[in-house]
Design a protein around this motif. Sequence first.
Motif, mmCIF file in Angstrom:
data_model
loop_
_atom_site.group_PDB
_atom_site.id
_atom_site.type_symbol
_atom_site.label_atom_id
_atom_site.label_comp_id
_atom_site.label_asym_id
_atom_site.label_seq_id
_atom_site.Cartn_x
_atom_site.Cartn_y
_atom_site.Cartn_z
ATOM 1 N N PRO A 1 -2.003 14.770 -2.773
ATOM 2 C CA PRO A 1 -2.240 13.956 -3.967
ATOM 3 C C PRO A 1 -2.808 14.818 -5.089
ATOM 4 N N VAL B 1 -0.653 7.317 -6.434
ATOM 5 C CA VAL B 1 -1.343 8.555 -6.075
ATOM 6 C C VAL B 1 -0.458 9.777 -6.338
ATOM 7 N N TRP C 1 0.710 4.099 -2.819
ATOM 8 C CA TRP C 1 0.376 5.501 -2.591
ATOM 9 C C TRP C 1 1.411 6.413 -3.248
ATOM 10 N N ARG D 1 0.832 -1.210 0.000
ATOM 11 C CA ARG D 1 0.000 0.000 0.000
ATOM 12 C C ARG D 1 0.866 1.260 0.000
ATOM 13 N N PRO E 1 2.074 7.128 4.524
ATOM 14 C CA PRO E 1 1.066 8.074 4.022
ATOM 15 C C PRO E 1 0.040 8.404 5.100
ATOM 16 N N GLN F 1 -2.882 5.897 6.841
ATOM 17 C CA GLN F 1 -2.546 4.517 6.505
ATOM 18 C C GLN F 1 -2.221 3.676 7.730
#
Length: 198
Positions: free
Chosen positions: A148, A35, A31, A27, A129, A132
């Motif tokens: 983002p 992102v 990100w 993840r 992030p 998270q």
Amino acid sequence: MVGPRPAVAAEPAAIPPPRRPLDPHTRLRGWYGGVLGWAALLTPPGPAPRLRLGVRFDVLDVPAEAGRAALRHLAPGSPVASLGGRMRLLVAAGSAPEVPGVLDWLEWGALPLDLAVLGAGAHMEAPLPPGQGLAVQGAAVWLRPPEPGGEVEASLPTLSALGGRGGAPDLVRVLDTVATHCHRLRLRDGCPRPAVGP
């Protein structure tokens, strides 16, 4: 009459191949890569993904107290990370080789300052992030996370000679502030304090 059936050897149950362990940083890399569009990579021997510097930004690594003083010179959207008692101030890519000359020009070059500049070829631990989960003690965290979809580079301190954009903070002011506070910390922590009392 039918006789007894011969015993048939049972086929061994098929054992599925072992699963690859789940990557705890999937993840995190998603990100940064998906992102933000930043290149995050896993570098041995540490398990934490690291961000490649010198491509989108360079980093000033300073004591947290000096970094806090410099925040007033940074644009509101300028990302800042923290690791231990240090702050990582993101500055425009290509700034790292210019910093020693700017410090000399500001007359800070001859003094030992507790600041480092990291640029092309260096890496920094990728902070978790926002939203998270909980950060692990001792891991890098965002104090001001990148937005983002935003163009982070436009908010980073730069020298006008390096093609700074109109709204970008001035790297010279940031460096002067950080150097001043690094020097104050050095004097405070390195000089004996006068004795109090009769």
